[in-house]
Design an enzyme around this catalytic site. Sequence first.
Site, PDB file in Angstrom:
ATOM      1  N   LYS A 157       0.875  -1.311   0.031  1.00 52.78           N
ATOM      2  CA  LYS A 157       0.151   0.044  -0.060  1.00 52.78           C
ATOM      3  C   LYS A 157       0.902   1.417  -0.095  1.00 52.78           C
ATOM      4  CE  LYS A 157      -3.180   2.703   3.263  1.00 52.78           C
ATOM      5  NZ  LYS A 157      -3.763   2.835   4.281  1.00 52.78           N
ATOM      6  N   ASP A 167      -2.147  10.252   3.609  1.00 48.68           N
ATOM      7  CA  ASP A 167      -3.531   9.880   3.677  1.00 48.68           C
ATOM      8  C   ASP A 167      -4.497  10.919   4.539  1.00 48.68           C
ATOM      9  OD1 ASP A 167      -6.216   8.645   4.111  1.00 48.68           O
ATOM     10  OD2 ASP A 167      -5.345   6.978   5.264  1.00 48.68           O
ATOM     11  N   LYS A 202      -9.808  13.011   8.010  1.00 45.65           N
ATOM     12  CA  LYS A 202      -9.258  12.731   9.381  1.00 45.65           C
ATOM     13  C   LYS A 202      -9.382  13.818  10.221  1.00 45.65           C
ATOM     14  CE  LYS A 202      -6.422   8.967   7.938  1.00 45.65           C
ATOM     15  NZ  LYS A 202      -6.694   7.855   8.795  1.00 45.65           N
ATOM     16  N   ASP A 238       2.103   6.522   5.414  1.00 43.82           N
ATOM     17  CA  ASP A 238       0.982   5.475   4.839  1.00 43.82           C
ATOM     18  C   ASP A 238       1.150   4.769   3.747  1.00 43.82           C
ATOM     19  OD1 ASP A 238      -1.518   4.144   5.487  1.00 43.82           O
ATOM     20  OD2 ASP A 238      -2.865   5.857   4.469  1.00 43.82           O
ATOM     21  N   ASP A 259     -12.023   7.236   3.763  1.00 43.90           N
ATOM     22  CA  ASP A 259     -10.564   6.999   4.295  1.00 43.90           C
ATOM     23  C   ASP A 259     -10.580   5.692   4.508  1.00 43.90           C
ATOM     24  OD1 ASP A 259      -8.478   7.494   6.040  1.00 43.90           O
ATOM     25  OD2 ASP A 259      -9.546   8.020   8.094  1.00 43.90           O
ATOM     26  N   GLU A 288      -9.088   3.840   2.282  1.00 45.44           N
ATOM     27  CA  GLU A 288      -8.937   3.824   1.009  1.00 45.44           C
ATOM     28  C   GLU A 288      -7.629   2.724   0.646  1.00 45.44           C
ATOM     29  OE1 GLU A 288      -7.317   5.292   3.291  1.00 45.44           O
ATOM     30  OE2 GLU A 288      -5.182   5.230   3.034  1.00 45.44           O
ATOM     31  N   ARG A 296      -7.556  -0.465   1.054  1.00 43.65           N
ATOM     32  CA  ARG A 296      -7.933  -1.615   0.551  1.00 43.65           C
ATOM     33  C   ARG A 296      -8.366  -1.645  -1.064  1.00 43.65           C
ATOM     34  NH1 ARG A 296     -12.601  -1.615   5.186  1.00 43.65           N
ATOM     35  NH2 ARG A 296     -10.669  -0.782   6.275  1.00 43.65           N
TER      36      ARG A 296
HETATM   37  N1  BES Z   1      -3.839   4.664   7.157  1.00 44.87           N
HETATM   38  C1  BES Z   1      -5.158   4.508   7.813  1.00 44.87           C
HETATM   39  C2  BES Z   1      -4.944   3.398   8.796  1.00 44.87           C
HETATM   40  C3  BES Z   1      -3.942   3.748  10.092  1.00 44.87           C
HETATM   41  C4  BES Z   1      -4.454   4.667  10.964  1.00 44.87           C
HETATM   42  C5  BES Z   1      -2.591   3.645   9.863  1.00 44.87           C
HETATM   43  C6  BES Z   1      -3.766   4.893  12.093  1.00 44.87           C
HETATM   44  C7  BES Z   1      -1.730   4.096  10.879  1.00 44.87           C
HETATM   45  C8  BES Z   1      -2.548   4.532  12.042  1.00 44.87           C
HETATM   46  C9  BES Z   1      -6.219   3.991   6.977  1.00 44.87           C
HETATM   47  O1  BES Z   1      -6.252   4.472   5.682  1.00 44.87           O
HETATM   48  C10 BES Z   1      -7.524   4.519   7.601  1.00 44.87           C
HETATM   49  O2  BES Z   1      -8.034   5.528   7.737  1.00 44.87           O
HETATM   50  N2  BES Z   1      -8.453   3.434   7.836  1.00 44.87           N
HETATM   51  C11 BES Z   1      -9.468   3.448   8.832  1.00 44.87           C
HETATM   52  C12 BES Z   1     -10.446   2.571   8.209  1.00 44.87           C
HETATM   53  C13 BES Z   1     -12.030   2.699   8.717  1.00 44.87           C
HETATM   54  C14 BES Z   1     -12.333   4.337   7.856  1.00 44.87           C
HETATM   55  C15 BES Z   1     -12.816   1.801   8.289  1.00 44.87           C
HETATM   56  C16 BES Z   1      -9.167   3.341  10.232  1.00 44.87           C
HETATM   57  O3  BES Z   1      -8.404   2.704  10.538  1.00 44.87           O
HETATM   58  O4  BES Z   1      -9.591   4.202  11.138  1.00 44.87           O
HETATM   59 ZN    ZN Z   2      -4.623   4.927   4.762  1.00 44.95          ZN
HETATM   60 ZN    ZN Z   3      -7.394   6.186   5.445  1.00 40.66          ZN
END
Ligand code: BES
Ligand code: ZN
Ligand code: ZN
Length: 489
Positions: free
Chosen positions: A256, A261, A268, A279, A338, A340, A342
């Site tokens: 990824k 992000d 966020k 990210d 967010d 994204e 996947r």
């Molecule tokens: N890049 C983030 C995941 C992340 C969060 C990595 C905190 C490191 C620290 C990912 O793209 C994301 O935002 N995931 C969301 C998914 C949710 C919206 C289903 C998450 O984990 O909150």
């Molecule tokens: Zn992300």
């Molecule tokens: Zn994200």
Amino acid sequence: MKVSFSKPGLPKDGAVVIGIVGKRLSTAAAAYDDLTDGAIKRCIAASSFEGKENQSLAIIAPERTKLRRILLVGLGKKMGDLELQNLGGDIVEHMEGAEELSVSVIVDCGAKDLINAAVQIAYGSRLRAYKFDKYKKKLKGNQKPLIRNFMVHVKGESLARRTYASLAKVADGVFFTRDLVSEPPNVLYPVTFAREVRKLTKLGVKVEVLGEAAMRKLGMGSLLGVGQGSRRESQLVVMQWKGAAASKQPVAFIGKGVTFDTGGISLKPGAGMGEMKWDMGGAGAVAGLMKALAGRKAQVNVIGIFGLVENMPDGNAQRPGDVVKSMSGQTIEVLNTDAEGRLVLADALWYCQKKFKPRLMVDLATLTGAILVSLGKEYAGLFSNDDKLSKQLIAAGETSGEKIWRMPMGDAFDKMIDSKIADMKNIGGRWGGSITAAQFLLRFVNDVPWAHLDIAGMAWSDKNAPTVPRGGTGYGVRLLDRFIRDYCE
Ligand code: BES
Ligand code: ZN
Ligand code: ZN
């Protein structure tokens, strides 16, 4: 820091490190004790140092020598490779604190295989001495604490040198990943990231880069949707290392690569958003792994693929509620922009299988915050459709020190991403967030052993560890190099 090996000897200046088991002096320690009129024995007697693992004793400016210090380190009974690497890292930390420029380590006792001990100490020291300080313009060169020479004295130095050379290539790969992860997002974005990776061509890696037009032709609507709110063009990087016969099916690694992000329209919160420059840690690990493998000329065919995108919320950005069509033909209702990672991986995984028919696939992604809730910063989460591959990865995690923990998957979780209007949705609800993310990926995996490593807790660290200074950790390179050495070559 330059790491080198030399035959046993008694350095006359700089800092000297001597390993000791218990209170018995090694040959070198005894020689220095003679030279200094018994200073070493007296220091030991006056201290609580017992030569146990993790103990050390510094003798500053020992009399009758020009040495700045002698550091005795306890070797304990039986130290494994990881402990020896940690010792190397701890020596670097100590010597940087003492502003030493030249450090000599004498390995003449404490292990069955002294050459291996010397090599592991050297490897650990190199991993710890990494710096990312190119943007510290006010610090002049001589104000940055820096060991210039790290010399390891051991009998059989030329074998040590040769063994170390291959590990040093792995360290180069780790450093490539750390550099990429640490770069700020205005400097490292999809096009510049791809440009850095092209430099691996010099090592014999074949590098192809697809832009948005090419990806559109392939039908990668899932990946492209994520990048459409950014001014910066998305890229797909495809690397090939051919170290074995052309008839051998390749092993594939997919990353990824979200260079920043923001969350997109599902923005966020502001606090801590700057962390989202890392990210792209999964893509960074794949790039570093390819560098390590090519550097040490691994005898295996490997594919490295990652999608590079910036997740931004401009007027053209994808909306929560949009439906996109992936390269696989499956449609996705994007309910949270967010989630994204996947979406990027879905098309990269599909492309990888279509184009290369790999014998197995491992993807790495800073995919979910939820994996930090589950496993903290100690383990990456492992999700897989294959028990054998899982066992091998877990074992490689133990030997490399980059640990992983297997998480469950199953139909009950898969149902949670069914959509009312499309084939699936990109979020699964509040519970089991790392698992529903993995189930989403599994819908893009055909009949091939696959593992997904959620490294959201591992790509970056705020505190120093013995072989990993704070910042981008390079997580994944050592793990997967080990996996390849032990199971694929
Ligand atoms: N890049 C983030 C995941 C992340 C969060 C990595 C905190 C490191 C620290 C990912 O793209 C994301 O935002 N995931 C969301 C998914 C949710 C919206 C289903 C998450 O984990 O909150
Ligand atoms: Zn992300
Ligand atoms: Zn994200």
